[in-house]
Design a protein around this motif. Structure first.
Motif, PDB file in Angstrom:
ATOM      1  N   VAL A 227      31.127   7.468  65.632  1.00 31.17           N
ATOM      2  CA  VAL A 227      30.021   8.277  65.481  1.00 31.17           C
ATOM      3  C   VAL A 227      28.840   7.651  64.479  1.00 31.17           C
ATOM      4  O   VAL A 227      29.026   6.736  63.821  1.00 31.17           O
ATOM      5  N   GLN A 228      27.614   7.959  64.473  1.00 32.40           N
ATOM      6  CA  GLN A 228      26.667   7.630  63.633  1.00 32.40           C
ATOM      7  C   GLN A 228      26.645   7.849  61.972  1.00 32.40           C
ATOM      8  O   GLN A 228      26.694   7.069  61.625  1.00 32.40           O
ATOM      9  N   ASP A 229      27.320   8.941  61.947  1.00 29.07           N
ATOM     10  CA  ASP A 229      27.349   9.397  60.485  1.00 29.07           C
ATOM     11  C   ASP A 229      28.416  10.342  60.214  1.00 29.07           C
ATOM     12  O   ASP A 229      28.894  11.060  61.114  1.00 29.07           O
ATOM     13  N   LEU A 230      28.493  10.609  58.712  1.00 36.20           N
ATOM     14  CA  LEU A 230      29.467  11.304  58.269  1.00 36.20           C
ATOM     15  C   LEU A 230      29.351  12.975  58.945  1.00 36.20           C
ATOM     16  O   LEU A 230      30.319  13.714  59.438  1.00 36.20           O
ATOM     17  N   PRO A 231      28.305  13.582  58.857  1.00 36.75           N
ATOM     18  CA  PRO A 231      28.156  14.750  59.335  1.00 36.75           C
ATOM     19  C   PRO A 231      28.435  15.170  60.774  1.00 36.75           C
ATOM     20  O   PRO A 231      29.032  16.096  61.208  1.00 36.75           O
ATOM     21  N   GLN A 265      41.022  -9.769  59.741  1.00 37.45           N
ATOM     22  CA  GLN A 265      42.194 -10.270  58.956  1.00 37.45           C
ATOM     23  C   GLN A 265      43.449 -10.267  59.795  1.00 37.45           C
ATOM     24  O   GLN A 265      44.511 -10.871  59.124  1.00 37.45           O
ATOM     25  N   CYS A 266      43.429  -9.167  60.592  1.00 35.33           N
ATOM     26  CA  CYS A 266      44.803  -9.160  61.396  1.00 35.33           C
ATOM     27  C   CYS A 266      44.696  -9.266  62.819  1.00 35.33           C
ATOM     28  O   CYS A 266      45.793  -9.216  63.578  1.00 35.33           O
ATOM     29  N   GLY A 267      43.430  -9.736  63.163  1.00 39.63           N
ATOM     30  CA  GLY A 267      43.379 -10.339  64.782  1.00 39.63           C
ATOM     31  C   GLY A 267      43.664  -8.997  65.762  1.00 39.63           C
ATOM     32  O   GLY A 267      43.813  -9.593  66.738  1.00 39.63           O
ATOM     33  N   LEU A 268      43.123  -8.114  65.237  1.00 42.77           N
ATOM     34  CA  LEU A 268      43.356  -6.636  66.293  1.00 42.77           C
ATOM     35  C   LEU A 268      41.766  -6.603  66.694  1.00 42.77           C
ATOM     36  O   LEU A 268      40.828  -7.066  66.171  1.00 42.77           O
ATOM     37  N   GLY A 269      41.701  -6.027  68.014  1.00 44.52           N
ATOM     38  CA  GLY A 269      40.298  -5.958  68.355  1.00 44.52           C
ATOM     39  C   GLY A 269      40.060  -4.319  68.712  1.00 44.52           C
ATOM     40  O   GLY A 269      40.809  -3.856  69.416  1.00 44.52           O
ATOM     41  N   ALA A 270      38.992  -3.848  68.367  1.00 42.08           N
ATOM     42  CA  ALA A 270      38.586  -2.324  68.743  1.00 42.08           C
ATOM     43  C   ALA A 270      37.750  -2.187  70.060  1.00 42.08           C
ATOM     44  O   ALA A 270      36.701  -2.776  70.245  1.00 42.08           O
ATOM     45  N   PRO A 271      38.302  -1.654  70.862  1.00 41.51           N
ATOM     46  CA  PRO A 271      37.737  -1.337  72.169  1.00 41.51           C
ATOM     47  C   PRO A 271      36.724  -0.371  72.165  1.00 41.51           C
ATOM     48  O   PRO A 271      35.802   0.050  73.290  1.00 41.51           O
ATOM     49  N   VAL A 272      35.950  -0.113  71.149  1.00 38.94           N
ATOM     50  CA  VAL A 272      34.794   0.819  71.039  1.00 38.94           C
ATOM     51  C   VAL A 272      33.856   0.216  70.292  1.00 38.94           C
ATOM     52  O   VAL A 272      33.891  -0.477  69.061  1.00 38.94           O
ATOM     53  N   SER A 273      32.359   0.335  70.393  1.00 38.36           N
ATOM     54  CA  SER A 273      31.669  -0.226  69.617  1.00 38.36           C
ATOM     55  C   SER A 273      30.636   0.824  68.972  1.00 38.36           C
ATOM     56  O   SER A 273      30.737   2.117  69.226  1.00 38.36           O
ATOM     57  N   GLY A 274      29.545   0.412  68.234  1.00 37.40           N
ATOM     58  CA  GLY A 274      28.507   1.134  67.817  1.00 37.40           C
ATOM     59  C   GLY A 274      29.002   2.176  66.454  1.00 37.40           C
ATOM     60  O   GLY A 274      30.183   2.189  66.348  1.00 37.40           O
ATOM     61  N   GLY A 275      28.085   2.679  65.953  1.00 40.33           N
ATOM     62  CA  GLY A 275      28.548   3.723  64.863  1.00 40.33           C
ATOM     63  C   GLY A 275      28.767   3.149  63.703  1.00 40.33           C
ATOM     64  O   GLY A 275      29.098   2.078  63.471  1.00 40.33           O
ATOM     65  N   SER A 276      28.718   4.215  62.665  1.00 39.50           N
ATOM     66  CA  SER A 276      28.963   3.604  61.314  1.00 39.50           C
ATOM     67  C   SER A 276      30.457   4.018  60.779  1.00 39.50           C
ATOM     68  O   SER A 276      30.964   3.396  59.717  1.00 39.50           O
TER      69      SER A 276
END
Ligand code: FAD
Ligand code: MLT
Ligand code: ZN
Length: 466
Positions: A227-231, A265-276
């Motif tokens: 998501v873009q932001d906390l709200p 640091q742990c060599g894992l990959g997130a399959p999701v992009s974008g957002g803060s």
């Protein structure tokens, strides 16, 4: 102290009274190497009777006791503090687990049992113990109860306190109180077990517990979202609450920076992009229809413009690899050198302004430091950790004081789930009402008149009572 140590050796046997510095070393430092302290010996009793006799000997000789479970705590509670004569009493040998009662939905376990093992035994009979934390492979039942641990399932199932039906404890004079009742309802007088849950070993030693189980859920859906932001994250929480209600079992927030750390640091990959911000969302149910309900909620979230990107696990294996990203954040952080833990809870509506203030003040106070923010957004608990980098350790207490001041201003708590330990005790004294502080000291004095149970942790010493 020789007669004292001889008495302990006779009681425990030479193999379970450690006095050699090399043998003692792992018990005298926390796993992050933030705290360390001296002890006369390490005691490793194997039964409640031995705990009782050892505690009795300590009381006779005026020796303080630091209870220790898996030593995974994050507040220095299980590490000796100060120079008073003290011993570490490890529960690691007390690992018996009773046969679970699947219909009564209870299980009995000794304090040294590893949480994960108890969960496995419960799962084998189709029940679950939904106290879930990344340290569950090392944390013990006694430590989880003594810290009133939280974890990722609190929004649905509550904290450790909500699972404790009965307790067996050893009081500071060695008296054993046997309260191992498997009862869900028991209003026969004062419910003393709650004094020990979350008291971080300051009132006595937990030796065994009866824990409540819940039915195992047969289906689970796990999604990683950005998501873009906390709200937007908070609005998404509301949407999930509206649409899938009580099936929502985890709603975890992870900053994009924390995800990067896990990747590097742990060599894992997130399959999701974008957002803060990333969100790890889990729903679970025994009834069919959950995946479709979660899918429909995600579609509604996209339509409402709340989501940047996301993936819904298509298999249990994918679900586990999404969870691994969240579970490795603490390890990734620890690989970056020293960091300061801030385990805060505050009303969700205050969260955004709180984080902005921290960012601004940290930049002024410690420009070389960086924030590592993640945690249990679903129950208002964030870990606003500060990786120090080249920041001198000498200003650590100013940084932590600044964060805690902002928490107090926002009406929050400086320890949502990790406890005060030795790390937060001074700030708790500084920021807590005198009446509340004095009450804690009065209870401590009544429970532990000689002040021998885990001194310098969780409750201020009696000299602080004005
Ligand atoms: P220890 O660290 O050995 O002791 C903790 C405190 O309990 C000390 O004050 C100690 O004196 C006291 N104590 C231990 N055993 C007894 C006993 N039998 N009787 C009386 N007092 C006792 N915590 C959370 O709440 N939520 C999380 O999500 C979470 N995630 C974590 C993730 C990681 C990777 C790590 C390393 C830690 C995490 N923790 C979390 C913190 C920690 O795991 C918990 O506080 C856990 O409950 C501590 O259990 P332990 O057996 O290791 O206790
Ligand atoms: C977690 O939720 O993973 C731990 O409680 C937080 C931490 O390591 O700071
Ligand atoms: Zn946590």
């Amino acid at each position: 102290m020789q007669p004292f140590l001889d008495g302990l050796r006779q009681l425990l046997g030479p193999a379970d009274l450690l006095t050699d510095p090399a043998d003692m070393a792992p018990y005298l430092t926390d796993w992050r190497r933030m705290f360390s302290g001296p002890a006369l010996a390490i005691l490793r009793p194997g039964s409640t009777e031995q705990v009782s006799a050892a505690v009795g000997l300590c009381a006779q000789h005026g020796v303080a006791i630091v209870p220790q479970g898996g030593n995974t705590g994050l507040a220095g509670g299980a590490t000796p503090q100060g120079r008073a004569p003290q011993v570490v009493l490890s529960l690691a040998r007390m690992t018996a687990i009773g046969t679970p009662d699947p219909i009564g939905m209870v299980i009995e376990a000794q304090a040294g049992c590893i949480l994960q093992r108890v969960k496995e035994v419960a799962a084998d009979c189709g029940r679950q113990l939904p106290i879930s934390l990344a340290a569950e492979g090392s944390a013990t039942v006694g430590g989880v109860i003594a810290t009133n641990a939280g974890g990722v399932n609190v929004l649905r199932y509550g904290m450790a306190r909500d699972f404790v039906l009965g307790l067996e404890v050893v009081l500071p004079d060695g008296t054993v109180v046997k309260g191992l009742k498997p009862l869900r309802k028991d209003n026969a007088g004062f419910d003393w077990k709650h004094l020990f849950i979350g008291s971080e070993g300051a009132f006595g030693i937990v030796t065994a517990a009866v824990l409540r189980l819940t039915p195992a859920t047969r289906h689970r859906s796990v999604a990683l979202l950005s998501v873009q932001d906390l709200p937007a994250a908070i609005r998404l929480l509301g949407l999930f609450q509206d649409r899938i209600g009580e099936t929502l079992s985890a709603f975890e927030l992870i900053s994009a920076d924390a995800i990067r750390l896990v990747e590097t640091q742990c060599g894992l990959g997130a399959p999701v992009s974008g957002g803060s911000w990333f969100l790890l969302v889990e729903a679970a149910s025994s009834l069919d229809g959950l995946p479709a309900a979660v899918q429909a909620t995600l579609e509604a979230a996209y339509e409402a413009g709340l989501l940047q990107d996301g993936t819904l696990a298509a298999s249990e294996q994918q679900a586990q690899s999404l969870w691994a990203l969240r579970e490795h954040v603490t390890e990734a952080e620890s690989r970056c050198g020293k960091s300061l833990k801030h385990d805060v809870s505050l009303p969700l509506r205050r969260m955004g302004a709180f984080l902005e203030s921290i960012q601004a003040r940290l930049a002024g106070l410690a420009p070389a430091a960086r924030l590592n923010i993640f945690g249990h957004l679903g129950d208002g608990n964030l870990h606003v950790n500060v990786i120090l980098g080249d920041t001198p350790l000498s200003i650590a207490s100013r940084i932590t004081g600044m964060v805690h001041d902002l928490v107090a201003e926002a009406g929050g708590s400086i320890s949502a789930e990790h406890g005060l330990g030795q790390y937060r005790l001074a700030d708790w004294q500084r920021l807590t009402l005198k009446t509340e502080r004095d009450l804690a000291i009065d209870i401590k004095r009544a429970m532990d008149p000689k002040g021998l149970m885990n001194p310098g942790k969780a409750v201020p010493g009696t000299s602080h009572r004005q």
